[in-house]
Design an enzyme around this catalytic site. Structure first.
Site, PDB file in Angstrom:
ATOM      1  CB  THR A 124     -24.025  -7.320  22.253  1.00  0.00           C
ATOM      2  OG1 THR A 124     -23.229  -7.042  21.103  1.00  0.00           O
ATOM      3  CG2 THR A 124     -23.803  -8.773  22.639  1.00  0.00           C
ATOM      4  CE1 TYR A 148     -19.574  -8.539  25.348  1.00  0.00           C
ATOM      5  CE2 TYR A 148     -20.020  -8.312  23.004  1.00  0.00           C
ATOM      6  CZ  TYR A 148     -20.207  -7.888  24.308  1.00  0.00           C
ATOM      7  OH  TYR A 148     -21.033  -6.825  24.573  1.00  0.00           O
TER       8      TYR A 148
HETATM    9  N1  LIG Z   1     -20.209  -0.463  24.694  1.00  0.00           N
HETATM   10  C1  LIG Z   1     -20.885  -1.060  23.699  1.00  0.00           C
HETATM   11  O1  LIG Z   1     -20.809  -0.634  22.535  1.00  0.00           O
HETATM   12  C2  LIG Z   1     -21.772  -2.237  24.003  1.00  0.00           C
HETATM   13  C3  LIG Z   1     -22.452  -2.824  22.925  1.00  0.00           C
HETATM   14  C4  LIG Z   1     -23.289  -3.911  23.194  1.00  0.00           C
HETATM   15  C5  LIG Z   1     -23.489  -4.357  24.494  1.00  0.00           C
HETATM   16  N2  LIG Z   1     -22.804  -3.774  25.527  1.00  0.00           N
HETATM   17  C6  LIG Z   1     -23.038  -4.287  26.879  1.00  0.00           C
HETATM   18  O2  LIG Z   1     -23.355  -3.218  27.731  1.00  0.00           O
HETATM   19  C7  LIG Z   1     -22.883  -3.476  29.051  1.00  0.00           C
HETATM   20  C8  LIG Z   1     -22.100  -2.281  29.565  1.00  0.00           C
HETATM   21  O3  LIG Z   1     -21.032  -2.015  28.680  1.00  0.00           O
HETATM   22  P1  LIG Z   1     -20.109  -0.720  28.843  1.00  0.00           P
HETATM   23  O4  LIG Z   1     -19.675  -0.314  27.479  1.00  0.00           O
HETATM   24  O5  LIG Z   1     -20.767   0.269  29.719  1.00  0.00           O
HETATM   25  O6  LIG Z   1     -18.839  -1.356  29.561  1.00  0.00           O
HETATM   26  P2  LIG Z   1     -18.031  -0.866  30.855  1.00  0.00           P
HETATM   27  O7  LIG Z   1     -16.821  -1.734  30.947  1.00  0.00           O
HETATM   28  O8  LIG Z   1     -17.833   0.606  30.828  1.00  0.00           O
HETATM   29  O9  LIG Z   1     -19.040  -1.213  32.037  1.00  0.00           O
HETATM   30  C9  LIG Z   1     -19.118  -2.481  32.656  1.00  0.00           C
HETATM   31  C10 LIG Z   1     -19.201  -2.246  34.164  1.00  0.00           C
HETATM   32  O10 LIG Z   1     -19.384  -3.487  34.812  1.00  0.00           O
HETATM   33  C11 LIG Z   1     -18.482  -3.574  35.942  1.00  0.00           C
HETATM   34  N3  LIG Z   1     -18.242  -4.997  36.149  1.00  0.00           N
HETATM   35  C12 LIG Z   1     -17.650  -5.898  35.306  1.00  0.00           C
HETATM   36  N4  LIG Z   1     -17.673  -7.117  35.858  1.00  0.00           N
HETATM   37  C13 LIG Z   1     -18.307  -7.018  37.067  1.00  0.00           C
HETATM   38  C14 LIG Z   1     -18.653  -7.941  38.092  1.00  0.00           C
HETATM   39  N5  LIG Z   1     -18.360  -9.244  37.996  1.00  0.00           N
HETATM   40  N6  LIG Z   1     -19.311  -7.469  39.182  1.00  0.00           N
HETATM   41  C15 LIG Z   1     -19.620  -6.154  39.306  1.00  0.00           C
HETATM   42  N7  LIG Z   1     -19.320  -5.237  38.368  1.00  0.00           N
HETATM   43  C16 LIG Z   1     -18.671  -5.666  37.248  1.00  0.00           C
HETATM   44  C17 LIG Z   1     -17.252  -2.768  35.506  1.00  0.00           C
HETATM   45  O11 LIG Z   1     -16.480  -2.302  36.586  1.00  0.00           O
HETATM   46  C18 LIG Z   1     -17.918  -1.628  34.739  1.00  0.00           C
HETATM   47  O12 LIG Z   1     -18.250  -0.554  35.596  1.00  0.00           O
HETATM   48  C19 LIG Z   1     -22.070  -4.769  28.961  1.00  0.00           C
HETATM   49  O13 LIG Z   1     -22.860  -5.829  29.457  1.00  0.00           O
HETATM   50  C20 LIG Z   1     -21.807  -4.933  27.481  1.00  0.00           C
HETATM   51  O14 LIG Z   1     -21.706  -6.297  27.120  1.00  0.00           O
HETATM   52  C21 LIG Z   1     -21.953  -2.729  25.308  1.00  0.00           C
HETATM   53  O1  LIG Z   2      -9.328   1.865  15.505  1.00  0.00           O
HETATM   54  C1  LIG Z   2     -10.325   1.417  14.929  1.00  0.00           C
HETATM   55  C2  LIG Z   2     -11.446   0.891  15.643  1.00  0.00           C
HETATM   56  C3  LIG Z   2     -12.510   0.389  14.918  1.00  0.00           C
HETATM   57  N1  LIG Z   2     -12.495   0.412  13.554  1.00  0.00           N
HETATM   58  C4  LIG Z   2     -13.664  -0.108  12.810  1.00  0.00           C
HETATM   59  O2  LIG Z   2     -14.795   0.605  13.218  1.00  0.00           O
HETATM   60  C5  LIG Z   2     -15.949  -0.230  13.192  1.00  0.00           C
HETATM   61  C6  LIG Z   2     -16.610  -0.205  14.566  1.00  0.00           C
HETATM   62  O3  LIG Z   2     -15.733  -0.874  15.491  1.00  0.00           O
HETATM   63  P1  LIG Z   2     -15.934  -0.808  17.070  1.00  0.00           P
HETATM   64  O4  LIG Z   2     -16.176   0.599  17.481  1.00  0.00           O
HETATM   65  O5  LIG Z   2     -14.790  -1.533  17.690  1.00  0.00           O
HETATM   66  O6  LIG Z   2     -17.306  -1.574  17.301  1.00  0.00           O
HETATM   67  P2  LIG Z   2     -17.775  -3.027  16.817  1.00  0.00           P
HETATM   68  O7  LIG Z   2     -16.638  -3.925  16.587  1.00  0.00           O
HETATM   69  O8  LIG Z   2     -18.738  -2.816  15.680  1.00  0.00           O
HETATM   70  O9  LIG Z   2     -18.542  -3.569  18.108  1.00  0.00           O
HETATM   71  C7  LIG Z   2     -19.449  -2.775  18.882  1.00  0.00           C
HETATM   72  O10 LIG Z   2     -20.724  -2.839  18.348  1.00  0.00           O
HETATM   73  C8  LIG Z   2     -21.283  -4.151  18.317  1.00  0.00           C
HETATM   74  C9  LIG Z   2     -22.658  -4.082  17.745  1.00  0.00           C
HETATM   75  O11 LIG Z   2     -22.679  -3.584  16.441  1.00  0.00           O
HETATM   76  C10 LIG Z   2     -21.380  -4.696  19.722  1.00  0.00           C
HETATM   77  O12 LIG Z   2     -21.821  -6.011  19.630  1.00  0.00           O
HETATM   78  C11 LIG Z   2     -20.016  -4.670  20.386  1.00  0.00           C
HETATM   79  O13 LIG Z   2     -20.181  -5.055  21.732  1.00  0.00           O
HETATM   80  C12 LIG Z   2     -19.455  -3.276  20.317  1.00  0.00           C
HETATM   81  O14 LIG Z   2     -18.135  -3.261  20.834  1.00  0.00           O
HETATM   82  C13 LIG Z   2     -15.450  -1.622  12.807  1.00  0.00           C
HETATM   83  O15 LIG Z   2     -15.632  -1.788  11.430  1.00  0.00           O
HETATM   84  C14 LIG Z   2     -13.954  -1.575  13.090  1.00  0.00           C
HETATM   85  O16 LIG Z   2     -13.192  -2.392  12.235  1.00  0.00           O
HETATM   86  C15 LIG Z   2     -11.415   0.927  12.846  1.00  0.00           C
HETATM   87  O17 LIG Z   2     -11.403   0.936  11.618  1.00  0.00           O
HETATM   88  N2  LIG Z   2     -10.366   1.415  13.561  1.00  0.00           N
END
Ligand SMILES: NC(=O)c1ccc[n+]([C@@H]2O[C@H](COP(=O)([O-])OP(=O)(O)OC[C@H]3O[C@@H](n4cnc5c(N)ncnc54)[C@H](O)[C@@H]3O)[C@@H](O)[C@H]2O)c1
Ligand SMILES: O=c1ccn([C@@H]2O[C@H](COP(=O)(O)OP(=O)(O)O[C@H]3O[C@H](CO)[C@@H](O)[C@H](O)[C@H]3O)[C@@H](O)[C@H]2O)c(=O)[nH]1
Length: 337
Positions: A124, A148
């Protein structure tokens, strides 16, 4: 002696979640054998296509993982399973170190024991913390500002050390802001507790929330709201397939940013939601959210150079349209019962 060349199944941990399910679709679209391990703590069974084996269990369960690696002849692990809510990680840091760091250690150990040498890890942009300048390249200092980010950075370190000592090869993908949904409507974000901006906007657009709060409009950015680099989840899924191809061709370990290198402010995102929707949304300026850096935009030269990856959905309108289409579908399904 096991025949390593026939080990071509991809184990997707967390494949029932938002990003993992899109990667499963991309792998299946490419005809790859896939097995999913997910404990369904935040994922959904329905997100996994019926032809893909879903093993319900904990990624930290060494015996279970050893069994899955052997039984499915796994050659590559793509590791998404984890806990992802930043404020929760501040309240419950040990839960995050267990689920993200300790469970990743168990998984990496299981891979080492089973001779699985290809690994793709969901990292991330949170590992960069408060970036000093933007766009951020992969050589920027990693100083995460919350548990995190630290829990993910520690996994990066374990993978680097295992690569040096044991020949494991890992592509670490540092995602910026992942958004949007499968353009064919097969998957999207289903989280129970929405925190991401576009998910919240989609919920407001479909009448599930009365308003959207903008967390601060006094940042040092052009319109005062935070700037982020939004990447469509299907392009991110394609980057994982490209990482797999890189490793299968014998490529070395890599750490790569995943973004488009273009930032949008919170206001610009909400303006686009209103444009696609054709009506205004109730928004309110609230206080800053703790720990939000003003701007996070990826430098993308490295991924462009190292992987055979060309984004296909790199525009904000497509991201918003697919996110809204998915949210409407969730609402329609809920109404239908
Ligand atoms: N969503 C984002 O913007 C974002 C940004 C940066 C990194 N990531 C990373 O991407 C990955 C996926 O994120 P996502 O947004 O799809 O989240 P998500 O919560 O939708 O997916 C995570 C999945 O992992 C499963 N899980 C959690 N703990 C587990 C365990 N101990 N054993 C087996 N399964 C488990 C959950 O049931 C879920 O299906 C994560 O590692 C997260 O840190 C996400
Ligand atoms: O109700 C809301 C939700 C979010 N925000 C803003 O929108 C932006 C984006 O926020 P969000 O969608 O929560 O994402 P981030 O906090 O930027 O984090 C995401 O993006 C990061 C990388 O840029 C990853 O590290 C994280 O895992 C992922 O959750 C930020 O400025 C927040 O303050 C608002 O103003 N109102």
């Amino acid at each position: 002696m096991a025949d390593l060349t026939s080990r071509n199944t991809v184990l997707v941990t967390g494949g029932a979640g938002y990003i993992g399910s899109h990667v499963v679709l991309a792998l299946r679209d490419g005809g790859r054998p896939v097995v999913v391990v997910d404990d369904l703590s935040s994922g959904r069974r329905a997100a996994v296509p019926p032809e893909v084996a879903l093993v319900e269990g904990d990624v930290g369960d060494r015996d279970l993982i050893a069994h899955v690696l052997a039984e499915h002849r796994v050659g590559t692990v793509m590791h998404f399973a984890g806990s992802i809510v930043v404020p929760e990680s501040v309240e419950k840091p040990l839960d995050y170190y267990r689920n993200n760091t300790a469970n990743s250690l168990a998984l990496i150990e299981a891979c080492h024991r089973a001779g699985v040498e290809r690994f793709v890890f969901s990292s991330t942009a949170a590992v960069y913390g408060m970036a000093e300048s933007t766009p951020i390249d992969e050589e920027a200092p990693t100083r995460p500002i919350n548990p995190y980010g630290r829990s993910k950075l520690m996994t990066e370190w374990m993978l680097a050390d295992a690569a040096a000592a044991h020949g494991l090869r890992a592509v670490v993908l540092r995602y910026f802001n992942v958004a949007g949904a499968d353009p064919q409507g097969r998957s999207g974000q289903c989280t129970r507790v929405a925190t991401h901006l576009l998910k919240i906007a989609a919920q407001a657009a479909t009448g599930q929330r009365p308003e959207i709060q903008i967390y601060g409009d006094d940042y040092p950015t052009p319109d005062g709201t935070c700037v982020r680099d939004y990447i469509h989840v299907s392009d991110l899924a394609a980057a994982h397939v490209a990482a797999l191809v890189h490793l299968e061709a014998g490529g070395d370990s890599r750490t790569l940013n995943c973004g488009y290198g273009r930032g949008y402010s919170v206001r610009e995102v909400l303006d686009m939601v209103e444009t696609v929707l054709g009506r205004p949304l109730p928004t309110r300026i609230g206080p800053r959210r703790a720990g939000d850096p003003p701007a996070l935009v990826a430098a993308t030269a490295r991924i462009g150079r190292e992987l055979d990856w060309t984004p296909r959905h790199a525009d904000l309108r497509t991201i918003v349209e697919t996110a809204l289409a998915w949210e409407r579908r969730l609402v329609a399904d809920a109404v239908a019962g």
